[in-house]
Design a protein around this motif. Structure first.
Motif, PDB file in Angstrom:
ATOM      1  N   HIS A  90       8.951  50.670  57.477  1.00  0.00           N
ATOM      2  CA  HIS A  90       7.826  51.201  58.239  1.00  0.00           C
ATOM      3  C   HIS A  90       7.530  52.663  57.909  1.00  0.00           C
ATOM      4  O   HIS A  90       8.423  53.501  57.882  1.00  0.00           O
ATOM      5  N   TYR A 179      16.927  45.336  63.588  1.00  0.00           N
ATOM      6  CA  TYR A 179      16.803  43.915  63.294  1.00  0.00           C
ATOM      7  C   TYR A 179      15.960  43.638  62.054  1.00  0.00           C
ATOM      8  O   TYR A 179      16.310  42.780  61.228  1.00  0.00           O
ATOM      9  N   LYS A 180      14.854  44.356  61.905  1.00  0.00           N
ATOM     10  CA  LYS A 180      13.983  44.070  60.777  1.00  0.00           C
ATOM     11  C   LYS A 180      14.667  44.372  59.451  1.00  0.00           C
ATOM     12  O   LYS A 180      14.682  43.531  58.539  1.00  0.00           O
ATOM     13  N   THR A 181      15.249  45.574  59.314  1.00  0.00           N
ATOM     14  CA  THR A 181      15.904  45.951  58.054  1.00  0.00           C
ATOM     15  C   THR A 181      17.115  45.071  57.783  1.00  0.00           C
ATOM     16  O   THR A 181      17.329  44.612  56.654  1.00  0.00           O
ATOM     17  N   SER A 183      17.643  42.031  58.829  1.00  0.00           N
ATOM     18  CA  SER A 183      17.173  40.691  58.474  1.00  0.00           C
ATOM     19  C   SER A 183      16.618  40.675  57.057  1.00  0.00           C
ATOM     20  O   SER A 183      16.783  39.688  56.319  1.00  0.00           O
ATOM     21  N   TRP A 184      15.955  41.756  56.684  1.00  0.00           N
ATOM     22  CA  TRP A 184      15.395  41.892  55.339  1.00  0.00           C
ATOM     23  C   TRP A 184      16.512  41.811  54.297  1.00  0.00           C
ATOM     24  O   TRP A 184      16.425  41.073  53.315  1.00  0.00           O
ATOM     25  N   ILE A 197      12.084  38.109  58.807  1.00  0.00           N
ATOM     26  CA  ILE A 197      11.694  39.523  58.718  1.00  0.00           C
ATOM     27  C   ILE A 197      10.349  39.669  59.418  1.00  0.00           C
ATOM     28  O   ILE A 197       9.305  39.260  58.884  1.00  0.00           O
ATOM     29  N   ASP A 199       7.318  41.767  60.936  1.00  0.00           N
ATOM     30  CA  ASP A 199       6.592  43.027  60.963  1.00  0.00           C
ATOM     31  C   ASP A 199       5.167  42.737  61.405  1.00  0.00           C
ATOM     32  O   ASP A 199       4.852  41.640  61.872  1.00  0.00           O
ATOM     33  N   VAL A 218       7.404  42.792  68.587  1.00  0.00           N
ATOM     34  CA  VAL A 218       8.562  42.856  67.696  1.00  0.00           C
ATOM     35  C   VAL A 218       9.602  43.821  68.234  1.00  0.00           C
ATOM     36  O   VAL A 218      10.806  43.567  68.166  1.00  0.00           O
ATOM     37  N   TYR A 222      12.371  40.766  69.483  1.00  0.00           N
ATOM     38  CA  TYR A 222      12.576  40.343  68.094  1.00  0.00           C
ATOM     39  C   TYR A 222      13.217  38.953  68.011  1.00  0.00           C
ATOM     40  O   TYR A 222      12.737  38.081  67.277  1.00  0.00           O
ATOM     41  N   GLU A 226      11.665  35.597  66.461  1.00  0.00           N
ATOM     42  CA  GLU A 226      12.351  34.995  65.326  1.00  0.00           C
ATOM     43  C   GLU A 226      12.612  33.516  65.579  1.00  0.00           C
ATOM     44  O   GLU A 226      12.400  32.673  64.686  1.00  0.00           O
ATOM     45  N   TRP A 248       3.955  37.148  54.430  1.00  0.00           N
ATOM     46  CA  TRP A 248       3.903  38.606  54.282  1.00  0.00           C
ATOM     47  C   TRP A 248       3.019  38.994  53.114  1.00  0.00           C
ATOM     48  O   TRP A 248       2.170  39.876  53.228  1.00  0.00           O
TER      49      TRP A 248
END
Length: 291
Positions: A90, A179-181, A183-184, A197, A199, A218, A222, A226, A248
């Motif tokens: 982000h 969580y996002k990073t 999960s990425w 992921i 976003d 999100v 999250y 998910e 994405w």
């Protein structure tokens, strides 16, 4: 190779047919009728109408047949994958995050002995070459601290690699990784289908396709979102990792179209996009804030 979409209805038919043309071969894939529900309250929709559930399923199958799956892994080692994902994200354009990653990689950031936070900061303060321009990396001090902590943990501990969720939970203990990073990294490194992921692009697709609840964000929900995404991919019969990467890519590449559907701009819709339903107007501010 050429891929095309067809709608094929016969009188009384409950199916729609997608045709994929690959050189001299034609593959026909049947989908339920547009008004059939893939999940309760979630219609399949027409396969040629971006961004319906049937459209996403068709695109995944087309890429498989074309041997054109999205290659989302960024690093050659887990250390590098963590570094690449941590330096992006982000507020940082993908080209800048990757330039920073390759810059510190050339300096030796991912060798056996992890560099200190001070050394990483010195490297991140150095100018980067992006598209022929010399730029400065944003958040250098913050990211140097996070990357130093991540590399130290990877150096001193053995991460669990038996599932995406196990690796994600282990990564969440690192300062600066949410969580996002996490999960990425888990999706990329393990090709995992038990994480997503999430976003702004995935959220918008979920709201437009009606497979996300409209009152969830999100930042606060999250894991709930998910779980909804994983149920959706399972109902479509496709891998969550493939679907996440495809949505994405297409949503990121079609921002003018998405903004038009959501009433966030005056651009005419592309690809035969239907006009924006009036009920979406109430959620425009939520989407803008998240973006």
């Amino acid at each position: 190779m050429d891929a095309r979409k067809l709608r094929n209805y016969t009188e009384g038919s409950l199916m729609q047919c997608g045709a994929i043309f690959l050189e001299r071969a034609v593959f026909n894939i049947e989908f339920p009728a547009p008004d059939t529900e893939v999940l309760p309250g979630v219609p399949w929709g027409p396969i040629e109408a971006f961004p319906t559930p049937a459209y996403w399923a068709y695109q995944v199958y087309a890429r498989r047949l074309q041997s054109n799956r999205i290659d989302y892994k960024l690093g050659a080692t887990l250390k590098e994958e963590v570094g690449a994902c941590l330096l992006g994200g982000h507020g940082i354009p993908a080209s800048v995050g990757l330039a920073a990653f390759h810059h510190v990689k050339r300096k030796g950031a991912f060798s056996d002995a992890p560099p200190s936070e001070e050394v990483l900061l010195e490297w991140l303060y150095e100018p980067l070459s992006v598209d022929g321009r010399s730029i400065r990396y944003r958040f250098a001090k913050q990211k140097a601290r996070y990357l130093a902590a991540a590399l130290q943990k990877l150096h001193s501990e053995d991460p669990p690699l038996d599932s995406g969720k196990a690796l994600r939970n282990w990564l969440l203990a690192i300062s600066g990784i949410g969580y996002k990073t996490a999960s990425w990294v888990a999706r990329n490194w393990l090709d995992a289908d038990d994480v997503a992921i999430l976003d702004i692009h995935i959220l918008r697709a979920g709201l437009l396709g009606k497979f996300f609840q409209e009152n969830l964000t999100v930042e606060r929900h999250y894991l709930e979102l998910e779980e909804q995404f994983l149920r959706f991919s399972e109902a479509l019969g496709v891998r969550a990792s493939e679907l996440d990467a495809l949505i994405w890519l297409e949503m990121m590449s079609s921002q003018r179209t998405i903004h038009s559907i959501l009433g966030m701009g005056q651009t005419s819709p592309k690809r035969g996009t239907p006009s924006r339903p009036k009920k979406r107007q109430a959620h425009t501010n939520q989407l803008t804030l998240i973006g």
